[in-house]
Design an enzyme around this catalytic site. Structure first.
Site, PDB file in Angstrom:
ATOM      1  N   ASN A  82       0.821  -1.218   0.000  1.00  0.00           N
ATOM      2  CA  ASN A  82       0.000   0.000   0.000  1.00  0.00           C
ATOM      3  C   ASN A  82       0.850   1.261   0.000  1.00  0.00           C
ATOM      4  O   ASN A  82       1.982   1.259   0.494  1.00  0.00           O
ATOM      5  CB  ASN A  82      -0.923   0.033   1.227  1.00  0.00           C
ATOM      6  CG  ASN A  82      -1.999  -1.032   1.170  1.00  0.00           C
ATOM      7  OD1 ASN A  82      -2.681  -1.177   0.158  1.00  0.00           O
ATOM      8  ND2 ASN A  82      -2.155  -1.781   2.249  1.00  0.00           N
ATOM      9  N   THR A  83       0.292   2.326  -0.546  1.00  0.00           N
ATOM     10  CA  THR A  83       0.889   3.654  -0.474  1.00  0.00           C
ATOM     11  C   THR A  83      -0.041   4.531   0.354  1.00  0.00           C
ATOM     12  O   THR A  83      -1.248   4.568   0.112  1.00  0.00           O
ATOM     13  CB  THR A  83       1.074   4.257  -1.877  1.00  0.00           C
ATOM     14  OG1 THR A  83       1.981   3.441  -2.619  1.00  0.00           O
ATOM     15  CG2 THR A  83       1.630   5.673  -1.801  1.00  0.00           C
ATOM     16  N   VAL A  84       0.535   5.218   1.343  1.00  0.00           N
ATOM     17  CA  VAL A  84      -0.262   6.041   2.252  1.00  0.00           C
ATOM     18  C   VAL A  84       0.118   7.508   2.062  1.00  0.00           C
ATOM     19  O   VAL A  84       1.304   7.854   2.027  1.00  0.00           O
ATOM     20  CB  VAL A  84      -0.047   5.623   3.721  1.00  0.00           C
ATOM     21  CG1 VAL A  84      -0.970   6.427   4.641  1.00  0.00           C
ATOM     22  CG2 VAL A  84      -0.312   4.129   3.893  1.00  0.00           C
TER      23      VAL A  84
ATOM     24  N   GLY B 238      16.152  -0.142   5.133  1.00  0.00           N
ATOM     25  CA  GLY B 238      15.023   0.451   4.421  1.00  0.00           C
ATOM     26  C   GLY B 238      14.637   1.800   5.013  1.00  0.00           C
ATOM     27  O   GLY B 238      14.679   1.991   6.237  1.00  0.00           O
TER      28      GLY B 238
ATOM     29  N   ASP C 280      11.803   3.092   5.416  1.00  0.00           N
ATOM     30  CA  ASP C 280      10.658   3.005   6.325  1.00  0.00           C
ATOM     31  C   ASP C 280      11.084   2.654   7.743  1.00  0.00           C
ATOM     32  O   ASP C 280      10.513   3.146   8.721  1.00  0.00           O
ATOM     33  CB  ASP C 280       9.635   1.991   5.801  1.00  0.00           C
ATOM     34  CG  ASP C 280      10.233   0.618   5.524  1.00  0.00           C
ATOM     35  OD1 ASP C 280      11.454   0.522   5.274  1.00  0.00           O
ATOM     36  OD2 ASP C 280       9.476  -0.374   5.541  1.00  0.00           O
TER      37      ASP C 280
ATOM     38  N   ASP D 134       6.937  -3.544  12.886  1.00  0.00           N
ATOM     39  CA  ASP D 134       6.117  -3.022  11.785  1.00  0.00           C
ATOM     40  C   ASP D 134       5.520  -4.188  11.010  1.00  0.00           C
ATOM     41  O   ASP D 134       6.229  -4.936  10.332  1.00  0.00           O
ATOM     42  CB  ASP D 134       6.973  -2.151  10.871  1.00  0.00           C
ATOM     43  CG  ASP D 134       6.145  -1.426   9.807  1.00  0.00           C
ATOM     44  OD1 ASP D 134       4.946  -1.747   9.658  1.00  0.00           O
ATOM     45  OD2 ASP D 134       6.700  -0.552   9.120  1.00  0.00           O
TER      46      ASP D 134
END
EC number: 2.7.1.33
Length: 255
Positions: free
Chosen positions: A11-13, A107, A109, A129
């Site tokens: 997903n992209t948020v 990463g 994130d 996560d």
């Protein structure tokens, strides 16, 4: 106002901040085939729907673990917002000393989550996560990123079970009432959910031993965090917006 974008494998948020306040956030499926115009029109339509003036967006911050998407997404920001996006990567100030053997392997994130968690909770920390992959990150009381663990995500594990066992059906990831299943579906749900809870708690306990610090707080984030945290004995808090918050903080440190 700033627009923050977290591009994950699944997903992209998107989120919009006015100062430290998150006005709203949206989620879409990550797709490598979208053009810059598709991204641009999608983002503009979201903002328009929420009556957010595109012209008031002062900056855009992007973190991505999917490199093929970046050209179209960055071009969309330049075309529709007339801004040069800040992309989290080498050269960006995070305020964290990364102790990984090769810091470039970590990463974006994971670092962003560490930045947010340190700001919000202080160290020492373990951040779990629950994304496409489940990651565990250890952060010392000195604010050092020590390293962590990468595991297949819950959905990846479930898909592997469905694909490799011809007679087992696909199931919803729902927590059964008991560990002992009374039918095939509840037995599979038990194995996936409670098995994953056990994995998380074991890894967290081992990490705490190796970190050798007191009062290590465990923060969970990601789409399936609540499902696992409700049964976990080691997770202290859930923050589903940790990555967006980290992007906001990184922008403040680099503007």
């Amino acid at each position: 106002m700033i627009l923050v974008i977290d591009v994950g494998n699944t997903n992209t948020v998107f989120g919009v901040y006015d100062g430290k306040k998150l006005l709203n956030h949206w989620r879409m499926e990550t797709s490598k085939g979208k053009t810059s115009d598709e991204y641009g029109m999608f983002i503009v339509s979201l903002l328009s729907y929420e009556k957010i003036d595109v012209g008031k967006i002062e900056a855009v911050v992007i973190a991505s673990v999917v490199p093929p998407i970046m050209y179209s997404l960055e071009h969309a920001i330049r075309k529709y917002f007339k801004l040069e996006p800040m992309v989290v990567g080498p050269g960006i100030k995070t305020g964290i000393n990364i102790k990984y053997e090769n810091p470039r392997e970590v990463g974006a994130d994971r670092i962003i989550n560490a930045v947010a968690a340190l700001e919000l909770y202080g160290g020492p920390l373990i951040i779990v996560d629950f994304g496409t992959a489940t990651t565990f990150c250890a952060v010392s009381s000195k604010g050092e990123y020590l390293g962590g663990v990468i595991c297949p995500g819950i959905k990846i594990s479930a898909e592997a079970l469905f694909q490799k066992t011809a007679k087992l059906p696909k199931i919803d990831l729902v927590k059964p009432e008991t560990v002992i299943g009374r039918n095939t579906v509840s037995s599979m749900q038990s194995g996936i959910i409670y098995g994953y809870v056990g994995e998380v708690d074991y890894i967290v306990r081992r990490m705490k031993k190796e970190m050798k610090e007191d009062n290590i707080k465990v923060i969970a984030t990601g789409g399936l965090a609540r499902l696992i945290a409700s049964e976990s004995e080691t997770i202290d808090e859930i923050n589903g917006l940790l990555t967006l918050e980290g992007l906001r903080i990184i922008y403040e440190r680099n503007k």
